[in-house]
Design a protein around this motif. Structure first.
Motif, mmCIF file in Angstrom:
data_model
loop_
_atom_site.group_PDB
_atom_site.id
_atom_site.type_symbol
_atom_site.label_atom_id
_atom_site.label_comp_id
_atom_site.label_asym_id
_atom_site.label_seq_id
_atom_site.Cartn_x
_atom_site.Cartn_y
_atom_site.Cartn_z
ATOM 1 N N GLY A 191 39.939 58.430 25.070
ATOM 2 C CA GLY A 191 39.486 59.054 26.305
ATOM 3 C C GLY A 191 39.257 60.534 26.140
ATOM 4 N N THR A 192 38.420 61.098 27.017
ATOM 5 C CA THR A 192 38.188 62.537 27.031
ATOM 6 C C THR A 192 38.114 62.993 28.478
ATOM 7 N N PHE A 193 38.499 64.223 28.735
ATOM 8 C CA PHE A 193 38.596 64.723 30.097
ATOM 9 C C PHE A 193 37.825 66.033 30.218
ATOM 10 N N GLY A 194 37.590 66.453 31.439
ATOM 11 C CA GLY A 194 36.846 67.689 31.655
ATOM 12 C C GLY A 194 35.371 67.551 31.339
ATOM 13 N N VAL A 195 34.817 66.347 31.526
ATOM 14 C CA VAL A 195 33.410 66.127 31.201
ATOM 15 C C VAL A 195 32.476 66.700 32.262
ATOM 16 N N ARG A 199 36.729 65.490 39.180
ATOM 17 C CA ARG A 199 37.900 64.935 38.492
ATOM 18 C C ARG A 199 37.567 63.527 37.991
ATOM 19 N N LEU A 200 36.804 63.486 36.909
ATOM 20 C CA LEU A 200 36.398 62.224 36.310
ATOM 21 C C LEU A 200 36.967 62.095 34.906
ATOM 22 N N LEU A 201 37.304 60.877 34.531
ATOM 23 C CA LEU A 201 37.799 60.580 33.200
ATOM 24 C C LEU A 201 36.787 59.688 32.494
ATOM 25 N N LEU A 202 36.587 59.932 31.217
ATOM 26 C CA LEU A 202 35.649 59.151 30.424
ATOM 27 C C LEU A 202 36.364 58.570 29.222
ATOM 28 N N PHE A 203 36.329 57.238 29.093
ATOM 29 C CA PHE A 203 36.845 56.570 27.910
ATOM 30 C C PHE A 203 35.669 55.949 27.167
ATOM 31 N N ILE A 204 35.734 56.024 25.846
ATOM 32 C CA ILE A 204 34.624 55.591 25.003
ATOM 33 C C ILE A 204 35.107 54.549 24.008
ATOM 34 N N ALA A 205 34.357 53.452 23.918
ATOM 35 C CA ALA A 205 34.605 52.447 22.880
ATOM 36 C C ALA A 205 33.561 52.635 21.790
#
Length: 289
Positions: A191-195, A199-205
């Protein structure tokens, strides 16, 4: 040229609301407060209202932006066309009486980029981003984006204070790469934050292709809970398990099966817990960085 109200504020409640019917323009409602206070009746014009920029100036500037021009280049061409009177309506234009102008000002940049976003991306930056997304996803909306909707395997709007905004993205090419490189092989998840400013969170596969290069195969974007102060703390095992389950179901419907043998994560127990719940036999590895 900052926007300013031309008349002073007198706390007058006087106003009229007219509601028209979409289509034929017939008036279906008139409401308001009909009396003005004494200060409003005596008020005089204190500031000259801003003069709007001619639409042809915007059209020329937008075409330049689409071709990669800089703001400096746009301003230079604007001055050249102004001097040569090449804009529509300039032959009869009288700057002393006309309610339009042709020279670009720094304050016009915001409107220029808003028009560009609307023209090229069908993005209305004057409204909240979540409304744009919902319009793109809604098949009944005139702004429906079929290409985007096809790439989204799960979408959930935030309609209540206790709900989260969720959108999971995987294009056809990403689906094919997921089955080719991650099924019965290795998955990478983080995951990465501050995109963005929200206040959204992004997780990447991700998976690794035959050239040993990382390939993104799914994006999981969701909002932090209401009242959450730190974005990076706005997730748990349950939300990750939910979104990973939607992804697995999406790929199983498409290919019949999808089961990674191993997955590389960091030491985040929430990520690792969600992965084990979705794929009970998966072998979890810890990254070295």
């Amino acid at each position: 040229w900052q926007q300013k109200v031309p008349y002073p504020h007198t706390r007058c409640l006087g106003h009229v609301e007219v509601t028209e019917c979409v289509g034929d323009g017939s008036i279906i409602r008139i409401a308001g407060f009909w009396e003005h206070n004494k200060g409003c009746k005596k008020a005089t014009l204190e500031r000259i209202p801003a003069i709007p920029l001619h639409e042809h100036v915007y059209e020329v500037a937008l075409e330049q932006l689409e071709n990669g021009a800089s703001l400096t280049g746009i301003q230079e061409k604007n001055q050249q066309m102004y001097d040569a009177k090449l804009y529509c309506g300039m032959k009869t234009w009288n700057p002393q009486t006309a309610n339009t102008r042709y020279l670009l000002l720094p304050s016009d940049n915001v409107t220029l980029y808003r028009k560009l976003n609307c023209r090229t991306l069908n993005l209305d930056t004057t409204i909240l981003p979540e409304y744009n997304i919902d319009s793109w996803m809604d098949p009944k909306s005139r702004d429906h984006n079929a290409a985007l909707a096809e790439a989204v395997f799960h979408y959930s709007a935030r309609t209540d204070v206790n709900e989260r905004f969720k959108i999971c993205i995987s294009t056809k090419e990403m689906d094919d790469a997921a089955y080719k490189y991650a099924h019965h092989s290795q998955l990478i998840f983080d995951g990465t934050f501050g995109v963005c400013s929200s206040r959204l969170l992004l997780f990447i596969a991700m998976a690794v292709d035959e050239d040993r290069k990382g390939v993104p195969i799914a994006l999981f974007l969701f909002s932090a809970p209401t009242g959450n102060r730190a974005t990076q703390a706005g997730y748990n095992t349950e939300i990750l398990r939910e979104l990973l389950s939607y992804w697995k179901e999406h790929l199983v419907r498409k290919y019949g099966t999808f089961e990674p043998y191993t997955c590389i994560t960091d030491t985040d127990t929430k990520e690792r817990g969600a992965l084990v719940q979705v794929w009970p036999k998966i072998i979890l590895l810890i990254c070295r960085f």
